[in-house]
Design an enzyme around this catalytic site. Sequence first.
Site, PDB file in Angstrom:
ATOM      1  N   HIS A 228       0.878  -1.186   0.000  1.00 27.28           N
ATOM      2  CA  HIS A 228       0.000   0.000   0.000  1.00 27.28           C
ATOM      3  C   HIS A 228       0.908   1.227   0.000  1.00 27.28           C
ATOM      4  O   HIS A 228       2.024   1.171   0.540  1.00 27.28           O
ATOM      5  CB  HIS A 228      -0.841  -0.052   1.283  1.00 27.28           C
ATOM      6  CG  HIS A 228      -1.903   0.976   1.411  1.00 27.28           C
ATOM      7  ND1 HIS A 228      -1.641   2.281   1.756  1.00 27.28           N
ATOM      8  CD2 HIS A 228      -3.250   0.880   1.280  1.00 27.28           C
ATOM      9  CE1 HIS A 228      -2.789   2.950   1.824  1.00 27.28           C
ATOM     10  NE2 HIS A 228      -3.778   2.128   1.531  1.00 27.28           N
TER      11      HIS A 228
ATOM     12  N   LYS B 190     -10.358  -0.433  10.719  1.00 20.78           N
ATOM     13  CA  LYS B 190     -10.550  -1.609   9.860  1.00 20.78           C
ATOM     14  C   LYS B 190     -10.924  -2.836  10.696  1.00 20.78           C
ATOM     15  O   LYS B 190     -11.101  -3.924  10.165  1.00 20.78           O
ATOM     16  CB  LYS B 190      -9.269  -1.895   9.062  1.00 20.78           C
ATOM     17  CG  LYS B 190      -8.942  -0.798   8.038  1.00 20.78           C
ATOM     18  CD  LYS B 190      -7.764  -1.195   7.194  1.00 20.78           C
ATOM     19  CE  LYS B 190      -7.147  -0.032   6.447  1.00 20.78           C
ATOM     20  NZ  LYS B 190      -7.950   0.433   5.304  1.00 20.78           N
TER      21      LYS B 190
ATOM     22  N   CYS C  77      -4.755   2.469  -3.597  1.00 17.63           N
ATOM     23  CA  CYS C  77      -3.519   3.027  -3.020  1.00 17.63           C
ATOM     24  C   CYS C  77      -2.347   2.072  -3.227  1.00 17.63           C
ATOM     25  O   CYS C  77      -1.503   1.905  -2.332  1.00 17.63           O
ATOM     26  CB  CYS C  77      -3.680   3.356  -1.536  1.00 17.63           C
ATOM     27  SG  CYS C  77      -4.970   4.541  -1.207  1.00 17.63           S
TER      28      CYS C  77
ATOM     29  N   GLN D 247      -4.314  -4.984   7.171  1.00 17.42           N
ATOM     30  CA  GLN D 247      -5.326  -5.926   6.667  1.00 17.42           C
ATOM     31  C   GLN D 247      -5.277  -7.267   7.392  1.00 17.42           C
ATOM     32  O   GLN D 247      -6.119  -8.127   7.133  1.00 17.42           O
ATOM     33  CB  GLN D 247      -5.130  -6.153   5.151  1.00 17.42           C
ATOM     34  CG  GLN D 247      -5.318  -4.925   4.300  1.00 17.42           C
ATOM     35  CD  GLN D 247      -6.746  -4.386   4.311  1.00 17.42           C
ATOM     36  OE1 GLN D 247      -7.691  -5.080   4.676  1.00 17.42           O
ATOM     37  NE2 GLN D 247      -6.906  -3.138   3.931  1.00 17.42           N
TER      38      GLN D 247
ATOM     39  N   ASP E 188       3.269  -4.428   8.091  1.00 18.78           N
ATOM     40  CA  ASP E 188       2.063  -3.609   7.972  1.00 18.78           C
ATOM     41  C   ASP E 188       0.872  -4.539   8.180  1.00 18.78           C
ATOM     42  O   ASP E 188       0.507  -5.319   7.286  1.00 18.78           O
ATOM     43  CB  ASP E 188       2.037  -2.955   6.579  1.00 18.78           C
ATOM     44  CG  ASP E 188       0.733  -2.212   6.317  1.00 18.78           C
ATOM     45  OD1 ASP E 188      -0.180  -2.279   7.154  1.00 18.78           O
ATOM     46  OD2 ASP E 188       0.639  -1.565   5.252  1.00 18.78           O
TER      47      ASP E 188
HETATM   48  N1  PLP Z   1      -1.653  -0.585   4.706  1.00 15.96           N
HETATM   49  C1  PLP Z   1      -2.578  -1.347   4.136  1.00 15.96           C
HETATM   50  C2  PLP Z   1      -2.226  -2.742   3.688  1.00 15.96           C
HETATM   51  C3  PLP Z   1      -3.872  -0.855   3.967  1.00 15.96           C
HETATM   52  O1  PLP Z   1      -4.796  -1.604   3.379  1.00 15.96           O
HETATM   53  C4  PLP Z   1      -4.153   0.459   4.396  1.00 15.96           C
HETATM   54  C5  PLP Z   1      -5.498   1.036   4.188  1.00 15.96           C
HETATM   55  O2  PLP Z   1      -6.253   0.604   3.378  1.00 15.96           O
HETATM   56  C6  PLP Z   1      -3.152   1.198   5.003  1.00 15.96           C
HETATM   57  C7  PLP Z   1      -1.906   0.647   5.133  1.00 15.96           C
HETATM   58  C8  PLP Z   1      -3.406   2.590   5.493  1.00 15.96           C
HETATM   59  O3  PLP Z   1      -4.288   2.554   6.575  1.00 15.96           O
HETATM   60  P1  PLP Z   1      -4.897   3.907   7.187  1.00 15.96           P
HETATM   61  O4  PLP Z   1      -5.585   4.590   6.033  1.00 15.96           O
HETATM   62  O5  PLP Z   1      -5.848   3.424   8.225  1.00 15.96           O
HETATM   63  O6  PLP Z   1      -3.768   4.690   7.727  1.00 15.96           O
END
Ligand code: PLP
Length: 425
Positions: free
Chosen positions: A139, A242, A382, A219, A216
């Site tokens: 992401h 999430k 993203c 998910q 990270d």
């Molecule tokens: N990393 C992953 C794999 C994500 O799916 C997301 C959001 O969709 C993020 C990071 C960023 O999360 P946030 O928008 O809650 O900061």
Amino acid sequence: MTSNITRNRTAAASPLSRFDIEKIKADFPILNETVNGNRLVYLDNAATSQKPRVVINAIIEYYRKTNANIHRGLHKLAEDATRAYEATRAHTASFIGGVASEEIIFTRGTTESINLVACTWGEENIHEGDEIVITEMEHHANFIPWFMLAKKKKAVIRRIPITVCGHLDLNNIDEIINPRTKLVAVTHMSNVLGTINPIKELAAKAHARKALFLADGAQAAPHLPVDVKDLDVDFYVFSSHKMLGPTGVGVLYARRELLENMPPFNFGGEMISEVSFDRVTWADIPHKFEAGTPNIADVVAYHAALTYLEEIGMENIHRHEMELTGYAIEKLSRIEGIEIQGPQDVTQRGGAISFTDKDLHPHDISTFLDSKGVAIRAGHHCAQPLMRVLGKIATARASLYIYNNEDDIDILCNALVEMRRYFGL
Ligand code: PLP
């Protein structure tokens, strides 16, 4: 084709029957809403999850009965608010495998957690010629902070490629993670492909090269049991919103000695020990990283989300989503023109299911589904570098959670079949 999709499978015939979805659905008031005249079928959980009544009530109750600033007042409300905020920290620490409370930092979300690490640990430890390893499926939140840091420090970004099946290609891993590597930053579960990555194995590879490892978990933490000590990661980041909690709350887990040696991220109130006109010393962790008034009400309500998830059980949630993902992949792959991205084996993936239609743009798919009350996401998610690797400009993505069932998948698939008919395909 999906003409044989049945909407009214009997509970006894359903492999998902041991999970009482109807009871769970009833806990989420928004799932009673209608969208464009249809019952809402919410399949955009990778973007954000819906909130159960206990979380919504926790926010209301906090403002009705407890609201005060934390860590400063000596009156009852201030003490109650501080206790409630710190109780969530302790709960979060136990939720990810029983780490120390001080190793949990609250941020605004996964994005801010990663930026915090890049701007503090990264600023001090990444130098010219050092290498930061990411993967092709990150992401933007786990790419751009490292990209910017590497640019500033004249460091090098290396990437682990993906296979055509959507797994990490580890063939050259011992060359990619090498003695110049200072950090390996990998998503635990891809928000596009659903792939669950071998975090423990990769963290061991990083440590063998004396590099640190950041996972990270945006998910993964909502959907799988996570034990950061077993994974042996140095940093683990995720977002409350999430995983049934409120927006505006993120988590950074980091090992104590790392946090103790990292400089602060923001400066101001509550992150200091002593201040004079010519000298400042920092508070102990975790407070050193939480300058100013934090998002108290939402952190307090996040406690209720964690309790709700634990009452169902993360193993049960994972099993339910594996079964439902298998059901969805099978149904979707029978629809003419639909191509699914990512691994097909449900033991190696989660319920973020990206797909394309050979004749239609993902935005048109999403708009048509919305007219039927079905909420999915369409776009680059993203993850523009990944889209380039996949050779797509965008995908449609249906992403599952605990309140989804086979009925929701049937409605999605029937709408996709109807969409192709509508467009004369
Ligand atoms: N990393 C992953 C794999 C994500 O799916 C997301 C959001 O969709 C993020 C990071 C960023 O999360 P946030 O928008 O809650 O900061």
